[in-house]
Enzyme design. Structure first.
Site, PDB file in Angstrom:
ATOM      1  N   GLU A 371       0.838  -1.217   0.000  1.00  0.00           N
ATOM      2  CA  GLU A 371       0.000   0.000   0.000  1.00  0.00           C
ATOM      3  C   GLU A 371       0.868   1.261   0.000  1.00  0.00           C
ATOM      4  OE1 GLU A 371      -3.258   0.077  -0.056  1.00  0.00           O
ATOM      5  OE2 GLU A 371      -3.952  -1.857   0.684  1.00  0.00           O
ATOM      6  N   THR A 373       5.293   2.064   0.050  1.00  0.00           N
ATOM      7  CA  THR A 373       6.348   1.804   1.040  1.00  0.00           C
ATOM      8  C   THR A 373       6.485   3.007   1.985  1.00  0.00           C
ATOM      9  OG1 THR A 373       8.113   2.795  -0.262  1.00  0.00           O
ATOM     10  CG2 THR A 373       7.651   0.455  -0.685  1.00  0.00           C
TER      11      THR A 373
HETATM   12  P1  TGC Z   1       0.666  11.118  -9.932  1.00  0.00           P
HETATM   13  O1  TGC Z   1       0.984  11.887 -11.170  1.00  0.00           O
HETATM   14  O2  TGC Z   1       1.017  11.683  -8.597  1.00  0.00           O
HETATM   15  O3  TGC Z   1      -0.903  10.802  -9.892  1.00  0.00           O
HETATM   16  C1  TGC Z   1      -1.594  10.242 -11.013  1.00  0.00           C
HETATM   17  C2  TGC Z   1      -3.065  10.585 -10.847  1.00  0.00           C
HETATM   18  O4  TGC Z   1      -3.556   9.967  -9.643  1.00  0.00           O
HETATM   19  C3  TGC Z   1      -4.035  10.973  -8.737  1.00  0.00           C
HETATM   20  N1  TGC Z   1      -3.676  10.540  -7.387  1.00  0.00           N
HETATM   21  C4  TGC Z   1      -4.552  10.043  -6.533  1.00  0.00           C
HETATM   22  N2  TGC Z   1      -5.880   9.869  -6.628  1.00  0.00           N
HETATM   23  C5  TGC Z   1      -6.501   9.322  -5.569  1.00  0.00           C
HETATM   24  N3  TGC Z   1      -5.848   8.925  -4.464  1.00  0.00           N
HETATM   25  C6  TGC Z   1      -4.505   9.058  -4.342  1.00  0.00           C
HETATM   26  N4  TGC Z   1      -3.874   8.625  -3.256  1.00  0.00           N
HETATM   27  C7  TGC Z   1      -3.796   9.641  -5.399  1.00  0.00           C
HETATM   28  N5  TGC Z   1      -2.493   9.931  -5.638  1.00  0.00           N
HETATM   29  C8  TGC Z   1      -2.433  10.468  -6.859  1.00  0.00           C
HETATM   30  C9  TGC Z   1      -3.341  12.252  -9.155  1.00  0.00           C
HETATM   31  O5  TGC Z   1      -4.078  13.378  -8.776  1.00  0.00           O
HETATM   32  C10 TGC Z   1      -3.307  12.088 -10.660  1.00  0.00           C
HETATM   33  O6  TGC Z   1      -4.582  12.342 -11.181  1.00  0.00           O
HETATM   34  P2  TGC Z   1      -4.787  13.026 -12.624  1.00  0.00           P
HETATM   35  O7  TGC Z   1      -6.266  13.159 -12.765  1.00  0.00           O
HETATM   36  O8  TGC Z   1      -4.051  14.326 -12.529  1.00  0.00           O
HETATM   37  O9  TGC Z   1      -4.167  12.076 -13.602  1.00  0.00           O
HETATM   38  O10 TGC Z   1       1.243   9.655 -10.094  1.00  0.00           O
HETATM   39  P3  TGC Z   1       2.742   9.129 -10.080  1.00  0.00           P
HETATM   40  O11 TGC Z   1       2.865   8.156 -11.204  1.00  0.00           O
HETATM   41  O12 TGC Z   1       3.717  10.260  -9.997  1.00  0.00           O
HETATM   42  O13 TGC Z   1       2.800   8.254  -8.719  1.00  0.00           O
HETATM   43  C11 TGC Z   1       2.594   8.784  -7.492  1.00  0.00           C
HETATM   44  C12 TGC Z   1       2.864   7.712  -6.400  1.00  0.00           C
HETATM   45  C13 TGC Z   1       4.300   7.254  -6.419  1.00  0.00           C
HETATM   46  C14 TGC Z   1       2.554   8.392  -5.076  1.00  0.00           C
HETATM   47  C15 TGC Z   1       1.927   6.517  -6.600  1.00  0.00           C
HETATM   48  O14 TGC Z   1       2.182   5.859  -7.756  1.00  0.00           O
HETATM   49  C16 TGC Z   1       1.948   5.562  -5.445  1.00  0.00           C
HETATM   50  O15 TGC Z   1       1.217   5.742  -4.483  1.00  0.00           O
HETATM   51  N6  TGC Z   1       2.791   4.469  -5.502  1.00  0.00           N
HETATM   52  C17 TGC Z   1       2.722   3.403  -4.518  1.00  0.00           C
HETATM   53  C18 TGC Z   1       2.078   2.200  -5.121  1.00  0.00           C
HETATM   54  C19 TGC Z   1       1.224   1.465  -4.158  1.00  0.00           C
HETATM   55  O16 TGC Z   1       0.823   1.941  -3.100  1.00  0.00           O
HETATM   56  N7  TGC Z   1       0.842   0.267  -4.541  1.00  0.00           N
HETATM   57  C20 TGC Z   1      -0.051  -0.520  -3.726  1.00  0.00           C
HETATM   58  C21 TGC Z   1      -0.525  -1.735  -4.447  1.00  0.00           C
HETATM   59  S1  TGC Z   1      -1.935  -2.485  -3.720  1.00  0.00           S
HETATM   60  C22 TGC Z   1      -1.364  -3.168  -2.308  1.00  0.00           C
HETATM   61  O17 TGC Z   1      -0.262  -3.027  -1.901  1.00  0.00           O
HETATM   62  C23 TGC Z   1      -2.349  -3.961  -1.564  1.00  0.00           C
HETATM   63  S2  TGC Z   1      -1.762  -4.720  -0.148  1.00  0.00           S
HETATM   64  C24 TGC Z   1      -3.263  -5.124   0.479  1.00  0.00           C
HETATM   65  C25 TGC Z   1      -3.273  -5.876   1.696  1.00  0.00           C
HETATM   66  O18 TGC Z   1      -2.918  -7.067   1.674  1.00  0.00           O
HETATM   67  O19 TGC Z   1      -3.725  -5.277   2.722  1.00  0.00           O
HETATM   68  P1  FAD Z   2       9.958  -1.286  -5.300  1.00  0.00           P
HETATM   69  O1  FAD Z   2       9.005  -0.325  -5.874  1.00  0.00           O
HETATM   70  O2  FAD Z   2      10.908  -1.981  -6.221  1.00  0.00           O
HETATM   71  O3  FAD Z   2      10.809  -0.540  -4.173  1.00  0.00           O
HETATM   72  C1  FAD Z   2      12.039  -1.050  -3.678  1.00  0.00           C
HETATM   73  C2  FAD Z   2      12.647   0.013  -2.758  1.00  0.00           C
HETATM   74  O4  FAD Z   2      12.899   1.200  -3.511  1.00  0.00           O
HETATM   75  C3  FAD Z   2      11.699   0.418  -1.627  1.00  0.00           C
HETATM   76  O5  FAD Z   2      12.432   0.640  -0.462  1.00  0.00           O
HETATM   77  C4  FAD Z   2      11.105   1.723  -2.110  1.00  0.00           C
HETATM   78  O6  FAD Z   2      10.701   2.587  -1.045  1.00  0.00           O
HETATM   79  C5  FAD Z   2      12.282   2.312  -2.889  1.00  0.00           C
HETATM   80  N1  FAD Z   2      11.839   3.264  -3.917  1.00  0.00           N
HETATM   81  C6  FAD Z   2      11.064   3.025  -5.008  1.00  0.00           C
HETATM   82  N2  FAD Z   2      10.834   4.146  -5.692  1.00  0.00           N
HETATM   83  C7  FAD Z   2      11.491   5.150  -5.031  1.00  0.00           C
HETATM   84  C8  FAD Z   2      11.635   6.549  -5.236  1.00  0.00           C
HETATM   85  N3  FAD Z   2      11.033   7.185  -6.257  1.00  0.00           N
HETATM   86  N4  FAD Z   2      12.379   7.244  -4.351  1.00  0.00           N
HETATM   87  C9  FAD Z   2      12.953   6.630  -3.284  1.00  0.00           C
HETATM   88  N5  FAD Z   2      12.867   5.310  -3.052  1.00  0.00           N
HETATM   89  C10 FAD Z   2      12.132   4.578  -3.913  1.00  0.00           C
HETATM   90  N6  FAD Z   2       0.063  -5.244  -4.629  1.00  0.00           N
HETATM   91  C11 FAD Z   2      -1.159  -5.296  -5.222  1.00  0.00           C
HETATM   92  O7  FAD Z   2      -1.375  -4.710  -6.278  1.00  0.00           O
HETATM   93  N7  FAD Z   2      -2.163  -6.009  -4.657  1.00  0.00           N
HETATM   94  C12 FAD Z   2      -2.022  -6.689  -3.492  1.00  0.00           C
HETATM   95  O8  FAD Z   2      -2.973  -7.318  -3.005  1.00  0.00           O
HETATM   96  C13 FAD Z   2      -0.740  -6.678  -2.866  1.00  0.00           C
HETATM   97  N8  FAD Z   2      -0.523  -7.424  -1.739  1.00  0.00           N
HETATM   98  C14 FAD Z   2       0.754  -7.528  -1.235  1.00  0.00           C
HETATM   99  C15 FAD Z   2       1.027  -8.449  -0.214  1.00  0.00           C
HETATM  100  C16 FAD Z   2       2.332  -8.583   0.260  1.00  0.00           C
HETATM  101  C17 FAD Z   2       2.614  -9.598   1.327  1.00  0.00           C
HETATM  102  C18 FAD Z   2       3.369  -7.768  -0.248  1.00  0.00           C
HETATM  103  C19 FAD Z   2       4.762  -7.882   0.275  1.00  0.00           C
HETATM  104  C20 FAD Z   2       3.089  -6.866  -1.252  1.00  0.00           C
HETATM  105  C21 FAD Z   2       1.805  -6.745  -1.781  1.00  0.00           C
HETATM  106  N9  FAD Z   2       1.536  -5.897  -2.874  1.00  0.00           N
HETATM  107  C22 FAD Z   2       0.289  -5.920  -3.472  1.00  0.00           C
HETATM  108  C23 FAD Z   2       2.616  -5.199  -3.535  1.00  0.00           C
HETATM  109  C24 FAD Z   2       3.086  -3.936  -2.808  1.00  0.00           C
HETATM  110  O9  FAD Z   2       2.172  -2.898  -2.955  1.00  0.00           O
HETATM  111  C25 FAD Z   2       4.460  -3.569  -3.359  1.00  0.00           C
HETATM  112  O10 FAD Z   2       5.381  -4.553  -2.858  1.00  0.00           O
HETATM  113  C26 FAD Z   2       4.897  -2.178  -2.962  1.00  0.00           C
HETATM  114  O11 FAD Z   2       4.076  -1.201  -3.581  1.00  0.00           O
HETATM  115  C27 FAD Z   2       6.365  -1.904  -3.305  1.00  0.00           C
HETATM  116  O12 FAD Z   2       6.681  -2.306  -4.594  1.00  0.00           O
HETATM  117  P2  FAD Z   2       7.978  -3.258  -4.866  1.00  0.00           P
HETATM  118  O13 FAD Z   2       7.881  -4.409  -3.936  1.00  0.00           O
HETATM  119  O14 FAD Z   2       8.017  -3.522  -6.313  1.00  0.00           O
HETATM  120  O15 FAD Z   2       9.186  -2.374  -4.416  1.00  0.00           O
END
Ligand code: TGC
Ligand code: FAD
Length: 392
Positions: A371, A373
């Site tokens: 969600e 890092t």
């Molecule tokens: P950026 O240019 O900042 O934004 C693109 C568009 O998205 C909008 N936006 C948001 N909208 C709603 N909520 C948010 N939190 C938003 N953050 C940004 C933004 O306004 C923009 O909209 P538009 O209309 O202008 O296009 O995007 P970027 O590519 O520079 O990335 C920003 C960054 C790095 C913060 C974002 O990519 C990010 O949050 N990365 C982290 C990825 C992440 O959290 N992945 C999670 C995967 S799911 C998961 O981990 C589930 S675990 C579940 C479990 O087991 O509990």
């Molecule tokens: P990376 O993006 O490769 O990051 C590696 C390191 O680089 C991190 O320390 C990070 O902070 C750092 N880094 C990356 N970019 C930058 C930057 N711009 N500046 C400084 N540092 C940076 N994803 C889903 O979609 N759905 C799920 O249900 C889901 N469940 C998960 C369950 C588990 C148990 C785990 C471990 C992960 C899950 N994820 C899921 C994925 C999770 O959201 C990603 O692991 C997470 O977003 C980080 O991506 P990555 O592992 O590829 O790390």
């Protein structure tokens, strides 16, 4: 594992901020965790297996769609109740909370928010009851923190879409019936598609050898020319903001959930410190151990206030994504540090499965990574306060 003697700390009488409904919802979740999760969770974590028998109970305490309206099978509760349910579940285990977070915020929420009425009626009641379980596919092998770079894509083939690509690290994937998958169309625009188990070319291999979140099933989603019916596209929002909007809801839940894990570690360590004798005294009488415990309760109290305040703002619809990021980052970091300190208070016993602390500690390594890092949330705050983007 030792019997679950958990007593929740409330150092600042924060219960005074809660309504009777909040307390009832919390009590139901707390009772259920004590009865149905604590007695079995260590065994399932040790054997790295998701305890499927808890799905029914999760549905009954309102953990699947707490804030989704009742007409779609949700519990129709507010954001504080949602947070309290997550807190109680994660008090039991972060992996169980993951299952609930994904189902509610990452599967039901996008279908409710971005789906049409037919999709809401078809999927939401079954997801709320736990008859169907869902997963959320955003992360890819080469795109984690930077989901905008995703390569999973679909082509318009007239009467269906043809989906290709792969997702990695997907919670619930190995058993989910439904996957909300984020993929690019031919113009490179991100859309959400509902992919169902059984569609030809769709497979969900399980990820093994995890030392963290062992009681949660994690897997991949592989799409090899999957024909997705056109009615399975979520029509009401596209672009990266669509999946990120779901993450706001899940990250908020984690801010509460982490408090639960921290409370459990603190409560266990406090009890142990009063019972364990060394040098003729309970170890809790030594200043070094008191320092650890006093700092823990201070940090838990601050985290509770943060989560409660974000909840109030979410109820009012005013919480920003950056405010949610701060709460997720702070509270998970707080919990991981408390788990580490609590483990030390238990000495050697702390590394065993007799107590929950080591399991929480290992689980929180995932929670601090998924969600977004710890680093990414810091950069979100940095961008918010400076206006300068340090991601790229
Ligand atoms: P950026 O240019 O900042 O934004 C693109 C568009 O998205 C909008 N936006 C948001 N909208 C709603 N909520 C948010 N939190 C938003 N953050 C940004 C933004 O306004 C923009 O909209 P538009 O209309 O202008 O296009 O995007 P970027 O590519 O520079 O990335 C920003 C960054 C790095 C913060 C974002 O990519 C990010 O949050 N990365 C982290 C990825 C992440 O959290 N992945 C999670 C995967 S799911 C998961 O981990 C589930 S675990 C579940 C479990 O087991 O509990
Ligand atoms: P990376 O993006 O490769 O990051 C590696 C390191 O680089 C991190 O320390 C990070 O902070 C750092 N880094 C990356 N970019 C930058 C930057 N711009 N500046 C400084 N540092 C940076 N994803 C889903 O979609 N759905 C799920 O249900 C889901 N469940 C998960 C369950 C588990 C148990 C785990 C471990 C992960 C899950 N994820 C899921 C994925 C999770 O959201 C990603 O692991 C997470 O977003 C980080 O991506 P990555 O592992 O590829 O790390």
């Amino acid at each position: 594992m030792k019997p679950d003697l958990f007593e929740a700390p409330d150092y600042y009488n924060l219960d005074e901020l809660l309504s009777d409904e909040h307390k009832l919802v919390r009590q139901a979740a707390r009772d259920w965790v004590k009865r149905d999760v604590s007695p079995i969770i260590e065994e399932y974590a040790q054997k790295a297996e998701f305890p499927e028998q808890i799905i029914k109970g999760l549905a009954e305490i309102g953990a699947f769609g707490p804030y989704i309206p009742e007409e779609y099978g949700g519990a129709g509760l507010d954001q504080i109740s949602y947070g309290l349910i997550m807190q109680e579940i994660e008090r039991g285990d972060s992996g169980v909370r993951s299952t609930a977070s994904v189902q509610s915020s990452l599967v039901m929420y996008p279908i409710y928010k971005y789906g049409n009425e037919e999709q809401r009626k078809k999927y939401l009641p079954k997801l709320a009851s736990g008859e169907w379980m869902g997963c959320f596919g955003l992360t890819e092998p080469d795109h984690g923190s930077n989901p905008a770079g995703m390569t999973t894509s679909f082509k318009d083939k007239g009467d269906h879409y043809l989906l290709n690509g792969a997702k990695m690290w997907i919670s619930n994937a190995p058993f989910a019936q439904v996957a909300v998958v984020w993929a690019k169309n031919e113009e490179g625009r991100i859309h959400g598609l509902i992919v169902e188990r059984g569609m030809e070319g769709f497979s969900t291999p399980e990820t093994h050898n995890k030392w963290s979140l062992r009681a949660s099933a994690t897997g991949e989603l592989i799409f090899d020319n999957v024909k997705v019916p056109k009615e399975n596209l979520l029509p009401n929002k596209s672009g990266l903001g669509a999946p990120l909007g779901c993450l706001d809801s899940a990250r908020y839940g984690i801010a509460w959930g982490a408090i639960g894990a921290a409370m459990d570690c603190y409560d266990t360590a406090l009890r142990y410190s009063k019972e364990r004798m060394q040098f003729g005294k309970p170890i809790g009488q030594f200043q070094l151990q008191q320092k650890k415990l006093a700092e823990m309760i201070t940090e838990i109290t601050k985290a509770q206030l943060l989560a409660w305040r974000v909840g109030v703002m979410r109820n009012a619809g005013t919480a920003t994504s950056a405010q949610i990021s701060m709460a997720k980052r702070n509270n998970v970091d707080m919990a991981i540090n408390i788990a580490r300190e609590a483990r030390q208070i238990l000495g050697g016993m702390g590394i065993t499965g007799e107590y929950s602390i080591m399991r929480h500690s290992m689980n929180l390594e995932s929670v601090i990574t998924y969600e977004g890092t710890h680093d990414i949330h810091l950069l979100i705050t940095g961008l918010d306060i400076t206006g300068l983007n340090a991601f790229q």
